[in-house]
Design a protein around this motif. Structure first.
Motif, mmCIF file in Angstrom:
data_model
loop_
_atom_site.group_PDB
_atom_site.id
_atom_site.type_symbol
_atom_site.label_atom_id
_atom_site.label_comp_id
_atom_site.label_asym_id
_atom_site.label_seq_id
_atom_site.Cartn_x
_atom_site.Cartn_y
_atom_site.Cartn_z
ATOM 1 N N LEU A 57 6.688 2.213 -4.130
ATOM 2 C CA LEU A 57 6.982 3.030 -2.958
ATOM 3 C C LEU A 57 8.316 2.629 -2.340
ATOM 4 O O LEU A 57 9.116 3.484 -1.949
ATOM 5 C CB LEU A 57 5.865 2.906 -1.923
ATOM 6 N N SER A 58 8.567 1.345 -2.283
ATOM 7 C CA SER A 58 9.829 0.850 -1.754
ATOM 8 C C SER A 58 11.002 1.332 -2.602
ATOM 9 O O SER A 58 12.027 1.771 -2.083
ATOM 10 C CB SER A 58 9.811 -0.674 -1.698
ATOM 11 N N THR A 59 10.858 1.262 -3.914
ATOM 12 C CA THR A 59 11.910 1.719 -4.820
ATOM 13 C C THR A 59 12.132 3.215 -4.671
ATOM 14 O O THR A 59 13.278 3.675 -4.619
ATOM 15 C CB THR A 59 11.544 1.376 -6.274
ATOM 16 N N GLU A 95 -4.866 -7.694 -5.948
ATOM 17 C CA GLU A 95 -3.641 -8.059 -5.246
ATOM 18 C C GLU A 95 -2.414 -7.603 -6.032
ATOM 19 O O GLU A 95 -1.434 -7.136 -5.463
ATOM 20 C CB GLU A 95 -3.587 -9.564 -5.004
ATOM 21 N N GLU A 96 -2.450 -7.738 -7.360
ATOM 22 C CA GLU A 96 -1.332 -7.319 -8.199
ATOM 23 C C GLU A 96 -1.135 -5.809 -8.126
ATOM 24 O O GLU A 96 -0.014 -5.322 -8.082
ATOM 25 C CB GLU A 96 -1.543 -7.760 -9.649
ATOM 26 N N LYS A 97 -2.224 -5.052 -8.113
ATOM 27 C CA LYS A 97 -2.114 -3.601 -8.025
ATOM 28 C C LYS A 97 -1.515 -3.187 -6.688
ATOM 29 O O LYS A 97 -0.683 -2.297 -6.614
ATOM 30 C CB LYS A 97 -3.485 -2.942 -8.203
ATOM 31 N N GLY A 98 -1.921 -3.831 -5.611
ATOM 32 C CA GLY A 98 -1.392 -3.518 -4.290
ATOM 33 C C GLY A 98 0.091 -3.823 -4.197
ATOM 34 O O GLY A 98 0.865 -3.062 -3.623
ATOM 35 N N ALA A 99 0.502 -4.945 -4.760
ATOM 36 C CA ALA A 99 1.915 -5.322 -4.725
ATOM 37 C C ALA A 99 2.748 -4.368 -5.576
ATOM 38 O O ALA A 99 3.867 -4.026 -5.206
ATOM 39 C CB ALA A 99 2.083 -6.763 -5.215
ATOM 40 N N ALA A 131 2.112 -1.191 -6.159
ATOM 41 C CA ALA A 131 2.213 0.087 -5.451
ATOM 42 C C ALA A 131 3.236 -0.001 -4.324
ATOM 43 O O ALA A 131 4.016 0.936 -4.105
ATOM 44 C CB ALA A 131 0.854 0.488 -4.898
ATOM 45 N N LYS A 132 3.258 -1.124 -3.618
ATOM 46 C CA LYS A 132 4.233 -1.296 -2.540
ATOM 47 C C LYS A 132 5.652 -1.326 -3.099
ATOM 48 O O LYS A 132 6.561 -0.746 -2.528
ATOM 49 C CB LYS A 132 3.968 -2.598 -1.780
ATOM 50 N N LYS A 133 5.825 -2.000 -4.227
ATOM 51 C CA LYS A 133 7.159 -2.088 -4.832
ATOM 52 C C LYS A 133 7.617 -0.712 -5.314
ATOM 53 O O LYS A 133 8.779 -0.350 -5.140
ATOM 54 C CB LYS A 133 7.144 -3.077 -5.998
#
Length: 73
Positions: A18-20, A8-12, A14-16
């Motif tokens: 990509l968002s940045t 879950e930490e790795k997924g979050a 990666a999303k952060k």
């Protein structure tokens, strides 16, 4: 249980990231458009309203800087 938390930490993360990255790219696009408008106003001639000529470039500079500041968080 610990493996699920790590996934879950790795997924979050990666999303952060990509968002940045998206915010940085958007900010750079705004700044690029601003530079284009500021240096190429003579191109538009008499068809451009004075208000747009005076405000479009600085507005895009401000929008780009705000977007980059948000991406920095």
């Amino acid at each position: 249980m610990a493996d699920e938390v790590k996934k879950e930490e790795k997924g979050a993360g990666a999303k952060k990231a990509l968002s940045t990255l998206l915010k940085v790219v958007l900010g750079l696009v705004f700044l690029g458009l601003a530079v284009y408008l500021l240096y190429n106003l003579r191109w538009w001639g008499d068809f451009t309203l004075p208000l747009i000529k005076g405000c479009a470039g600085p507005f895009l500079v401000l929008a780009g800087l705000i977007t980059l500041a948000i991406a920095k968080e």
